[in-house]
Design an enzyme around this catalytic site. Structure first.
Site, mmCIF file in Angstrom:
data_model
loop_
_atom_site.group_PDB
_atom_site.id
_atom_site.type_symbol
_atom_site.label_atom_id
_atom_site.label_comp_id
_atom_site.label_asym_id
_atom_site.label_seq_id
_atom_site.Cartn_x
_atom_site.Cartn_y
_atom_site.Cartn_z
ATOM 1 N N HIS A 126 0.894 -1.251 -0.043
ATOM 2 C CA HIS A 126 -0.245 -0.153 0.194
ATOM 3 C C HIS A 126 0.794 1.234 -0.069
ATOM 4 O O HIS A 126 2.050 1.306 0.700
ATOM 5 C CB HIS A 126 -0.983 -0.037 1.269
ATOM 6 C CG HIS A 126 -0.361 0.101 2.671
ATOM 7 N ND1 HIS A 126 0.269 0.778 3.351
ATOM 8 C CD2 HIS A 126 0.061 -1.273 3.274
ATOM 9 C CE1 HIS A 126 0.796 0.706 4.204
ATOM 10 N NE2 HIS A 126 0.603 -0.486 4.484
ATOM 11 N N ASP A 127 0.526 2.333 -0.633
ATOM 12 C CA ASP A 127 1.053 3.465 -0.487
ATOM 13 C C ASP A 127 2.198 3.669 -1.248
ATOM 14 O O ASP A 127 3.106 4.429 -1.308
ATOM 15 C CB ASP A 127 0.902 4.248 0.646
ATOM 16 C CG ASP A 127 -0.163 4.263 1.268
ATOM 17 O OD1 ASP A 127 -1.349 4.805 0.773
ATOM 18 O OD2 ASP A 127 -0.621 3.424 2.245
ATOM 19 N N GLY A 144 4.810 -1.163 2.382
ATOM 20 C CA GLY A 144 4.292 -0.223 2.372
ATOM 21 C C GLY A 144 4.985 1.325 2.267
ATOM 22 O O GLY A 144 6.154 1.205 3.108
#
Length: 276
Positions: A126-127, A144
């Site tokens: 994520h991100d 992440g």
């Protein structure tokens, strides 16, 4: 249903009525396309792939069997916020690859650039921000919030710790755990991740001229010979009549913002946690 008339959808595929399917896109048997998915023109989704979440996939990207694209983050802090995954053009996403949407506290979006290759089982957390022309070999994983700049190569079974930045043109060897930022054009290998020089082979393959490579090598060797905090060494080389454009990329990378320490050219400094 917003499916372009020129698209081809197998009868066994499950495509949500709200999904947007672009011209000449193909969706293979037993694949699942969620309601907030947008597939651009000429996308090829092979059999048994899942594309879900608020996900956009750019022109000409191929998604191979059993890939799972756009699922929720593997983050205990995630609480169901509405976040995105944006995948660029002409990417090859091989079997079993996973890519997650972003999180609210991480900016809300995971971004993948153009012309990347994600080999079997690679994971994009994520991100994450992935640049253009990046290669992730089999089972490599990005934690992440990582930033992977253009043309970086991540070797098989390598793990990149969350918030780490990998500079443009760097190469990470197989079976390597990277906990610190890697400078552009760096060559990192070994279980604990050691900066062992420059990715000269990668520079040659990308057509960088010999004088530019020689100038970068000279600047790197000077950097390696200096003592003191890493940022101070970078500034010393930068201010010491250095006219190497490639070294400017390194200097800008090191002098920019980071949440991690750096792997440094001086082997004795790699044990330090000093961010320089």
């Amino acid at each position: 249903m917003p499916i372009d008339p020129s698209a081809s959808v197998h009868l066994s595929a499950v495509v949500a009525p709200e999904a947007k399917i672009g011209p000449n896109t193909t969706i293979g048997p037993f694949s699942v396309i969620g309601p907030e998915v947008t597939l651009g023109p000429d996308v090829n989704v092979k059999s048994h792939a899942v594309i879900t979440g608020w996900t956009e996939v750019g022109r000409g990207t191929e998604v191979f069997p059993f890939a799972c694209i756009g699922e929720i983050p593997q983050d205990l802090k995630y609480s169901g916020e509405h976040t995105r995954l944006v995948v660029g053009q002409r990417n090859r996403i091989r079997e079993g690859v996973t890519m997650n949407v972003g999180t609210h506290h991480g900016g809300g979006v995971t971004v993948v650039g153009d012309d990347c290759l994600f080999m079997t089982g690679a994971h994009v957390g994520h991100d994450v921000r992935v640049g253009n022309g990046v290669i992730m070999a089999n089972q490599a994983a990005l934690g992440g919030h990582c930033v992977i700049q253009d043309h970086a190569i991540i070797g098989g079974l390598a793990g990149i710790h969350q918030f780490v930045r990998i500079g443009r043109g760097a190469i990470i060897g197989a079976l390597t755990m990277v906990r610190r930022d890697v400078i552009p054009y760096g060559f990192v290998q070994g279980p604990a991740g050691s900066l062992e020089g420059l990715n000269l082979v990668g520079l040659k393959r990308r057509g960088v001229k010999k004088p530019e490579i020689a100038a970068l090598t000279k600047s790197y060797k000077k950097l390696e010979s200096l003592d003191g905090p890493f940022r101070e060494r970078i500034i010393a080389v930068k201010n010491g009549n250095c006219s190497c454009a490639l070294f400017e990329h390194i200097a800008n990378f090191v002098l920019g913002d980071s949440d991690r320490a750096f792997l440094t050219p001086n082997p004795s400094a790699n044990a330090s946690t000093d961010k320089g």
